[in-house]
Design a protein around this motif. Structure first.
Motif, mmCIF file in Angstrom:
data_model
loop_
_atom_site.group_PDB
_atom_site.id
_atom_site.type_symbol
_atom_site.label_atom_id
_atom_site.label_comp_id
_atom_site.label_asym_id
_atom_site.label_seq_id
_atom_site.Cartn_x
_atom_site.Cartn_y
_atom_site.Cartn_z
ATOM 1 N N ASP A 182 -12.805 14.761 4.718
ATOM 2 C CA ASP A 182 -14.184 15.091 4.005
ATOM 3 C C ASP A 182 -14.494 13.719 3.166
ATOM 4 O O ASP A 182 -13.707 13.463 2.242
ATOM 5 C CB ASP A 182 -14.125 16.223 3.002
ATOM 6 N N GLN A 183 -15.465 12.949 3.670
ATOM 7 C CA GLN A 183 -15.648 11.820 2.922
ATOM 8 C C GLN A 183 -16.460 11.802 1.721
ATOM 9 O O GLN A 183 -16.678 10.996 0.842
ATOM 10 C CB GLN A 183 -16.786 10.831 3.711
ATOM 11 N N ASN A 184 -16.721 13.137 1.274
ATOM 12 C CA ASN A 184 -17.297 13.523 -0.006
ATOM 13 C C ASN A 184 -15.974 13.686 -1.233
ATOM 14 O O ASN A 184 -16.457 14.160 -2.386
ATOM 15 C CB ASN A 184 -18.031 14.583 -0.074
ATOM 16 N N ASP A 185 -14.840 13.458 -0.828
ATOM 17 C CA ASP A 185 -13.968 13.476 -1.819
ATOM 18 C C ASP A 185 -13.548 11.824 -2.216
ATOM 19 O O ASP A 185 -12.970 11.139 -1.185
ATOM 20 C CB ASP A 185 -12.554 13.916 -1.258
ATOM 21 N N TRP A 186 -13.512 11.434 -3.464
ATOM 22 C CA TRP A 186 -13.365 10.056 -3.760
ATOM 23 C C TRP A 186 -11.944 10.212 -4.862
ATOM 24 O O TRP A 186 -12.051 10.939 -5.493
ATOM 25 C CB TRP A 186 -14.281 9.441 -4.299
ATOM 26 N N TYR A 187 -11.215 9.150 -4.371
ATOM 27 C CA TYR A 187 -10.050 9.289 -5.374
ATOM 28 C C TYR A 187 -9.807 7.907 -6.054
ATOM 29 O O TYR A 187 -9.803 6.704 -5.160
ATOM 30 C CB TYR A 187 -8.815 9.626 -4.505
ATOM 31 N N TYR A 188 -9.727 7.845 -7.364
ATOM 32 C CA TYR A 188 -9.208 6.730 -7.941
ATOM 33 C C TYR A 188 -7.608 6.881 -8.579
ATOM 34 O O TYR A 188 -7.429 7.563 -9.156
ATOM 35 C CB TYR A 188 -10.047 6.373 -9.328
ATOM 36 N N VAL A 189 -6.785 5.897 -7.890
ATOM 37 C CA VAL A 189 -5.515 6.108 -8.197
ATOM 38 C C VAL A 189 -4.984 4.728 -8.855
ATOM 39 O O VAL A 189 -5.070 3.762 -8.516
ATOM 40 C CB VAL A 189 -4.403 6.253 -6.849
ATOM 41 N N ALA A 190 -4.359 5.058 -10.160
ATOM 42 C CA ALA A 190 -3.659 4.162 -10.944
ATOM 43 C C ALA A 190 -2.128 4.423 -11.042
ATOM 44 O O ALA A 190 -1.881 5.650 -11.341
ATOM 45 C CB ALA A 190 -4.344 4.030 -12.515
ATOM 46 N N ARG A 191 -1.342 3.279 -11.106
ATOM 47 C CA ARG A 191 0.300 3.831 -11.023
ATOM 48 C C ARG A 191 0.923 2.535 -11.644
ATOM 49 O O ARG A 191 0.656 1.209 -11.396
ATOM 50 C CB ARG A 191 0.713 3.834 -9.472
ATOM 51 N N GLU A 192 1.707 2.868 -12.548
ATOM 52 C CA GLU A 192 2.769 2.064 -13.311
ATOM 53 C C GLU A 192 4.080 2.409 -12.817
ATOM 54 O O GLU A 192 4.530 3.271 -12.848
ATOM 55 C CB GLU A 192 2.800 2.400 -14.926
ATOM 56 N N THR A 193 4.727 1.146 -12.388
ATOM 57 C CA THR A 193 5.814 1.275 -11.793
ATOM 58 C C THR A 193 7.015 0.374 -12.497
ATOM 59 O O THR A 193 6.349 -0.652 -13.261
ATOM 60 C CB THR A 193 5.942 0.864 -10.476
ATOM 61 N N ARG A 194 8.101 0.528 -12.395
ATOM 62 C CA ARG A 194 9.207 -0.289 -13.199
ATOM 63 C C ARG A 194 10.387 -0.461 -11.976
ATOM 64 O O ARG A 194 10.848 0.658 -11.192
ATOM 65 C CB ARG A 194 9.955 0.605 -14.282
ATOM 66 N N ALA A 195 10.816 -1.710 -11.847
ATOM 67 C CA ALA A 195 11.692 -2.127 -10.889
ATOM 68 C C ALA A 195 12.972 -2.805 -11.605
ATOM 69 O O ALA A 195 12.789 -3.452 -12.433
ATOM 70 C CB ALA A 195 11.353 -2.946 -9.609
ATOM 71 N N PHE A 196 14.196 -2.423 -11.018
ATOM 72 C CA PHE A 196 15.370 -3.106 -11.868
ATOM 73 C C PHE A 196 15.991 -3.947 -10.672
ATOM 74 O O PHE A 196 16.296 -3.420 -9.635
ATOM 75 C CB PHE A 196 16.365 -2.050 -12.261
ATOM 76 N N ALA A 197 15.817 -5.213 -10.929
ATOM 77 C CA ALA A 197 16.606 -6.317 -9.870
ATOM 78 C C ALA A 197 15.774 -6.006 -8.699
ATOM 79 O O ALA A 197 14.656 -6.136 -8.553
ATOM 80 C CB ALA A 197 18.080 -6.126 -9.882
ATOM 81 N N PHE A 198 16.572 -5.808 -7.643
ATOM 82 C CA PHE A 198 16.106 -5.774 -6.301
ATOM 83 C C PHE A 198 15.930 -4.125 -5.699
ATOM 84 O O PHE A 198 15.626 -3.935 -4.519
ATOM 85 C CB PHE A 198 17.135 -6.362 -5.293
#
Length: 152
Positions: free
Chosen positions: A65-81
């Motif tokens: 359904d093109q009438n559904d809009w999503y705004y996504v914000a994400r904070e990530t953390r990575a340790f080394a590799f």
């Protein structure tokens, strides 16, 4: 004397390399949420054009359904590799009615993230399981039957 200098230099280089591997990196991905702008979107008064002016284009629209809009914000953390881990996520879901007016506004967090762990050897499927020879020879005789593509 030279060997002592070489040992000290090697220790400093080794310590620098190990310190670089131990660093944790934080990263923001996706939409940058502004609380005053997201709360300004009102049900019944705003439409697609006004939401686009206020918030910009969505991160993605609904698949079915093109009438559904999503705004996504994400904070990530990575340790080394290692793979990054999500520490904070906000999803703003705006649904429009058939006329293009805002019907609902929902905001969720990282509680809805699904952790999918596939099987190690095989992914289970529904249906009949076939042996190696059934898979190999199962299509013999099915080619050029009436009604199938490629038949005359």
């Amino acid at each position: 004397m030279k060997s002592a200098v070489v040992k000290v230099a090697t220790m400093f280089v080794g310590a620098a390399v190990l310190a670089g591997c131990g660093l944790s990196t934080r990263e923001h991905r996706g939409y940058v949420m502004d609380e005053t702008l997201t709360t300004a979107v009102a049900v019944g008064t705003d439409n697609k054009a006004s939401v686009e002016k206020t918030l910009g284009l969505p991160t993605f629209t609904g698949t079915f359904d093109q009438n559904d809009w999503y705004y996504v914000a994400r904070e990530t953390r990575a340790f080394a590799f290692r793979n990054p881990k999500t520490i904070d996520q906000t999803v703003l879901h705006i649904r429009f009615d058939g006329a293009g007016n805002v019907a609902s506004v929902e905001q969720t967090d990282e509680a809805l993230i699904a952790a999918i762990k596939p099987s190690k050897d095989q992914t289970p499927t529904l249906g009949r399981s076939k042996s190696f020879f059934e898979e190999l020879f199962g299509n013999i005789g099915t080619i050029r039957q009436p009604g199938l593509p490629g038949s005359q």
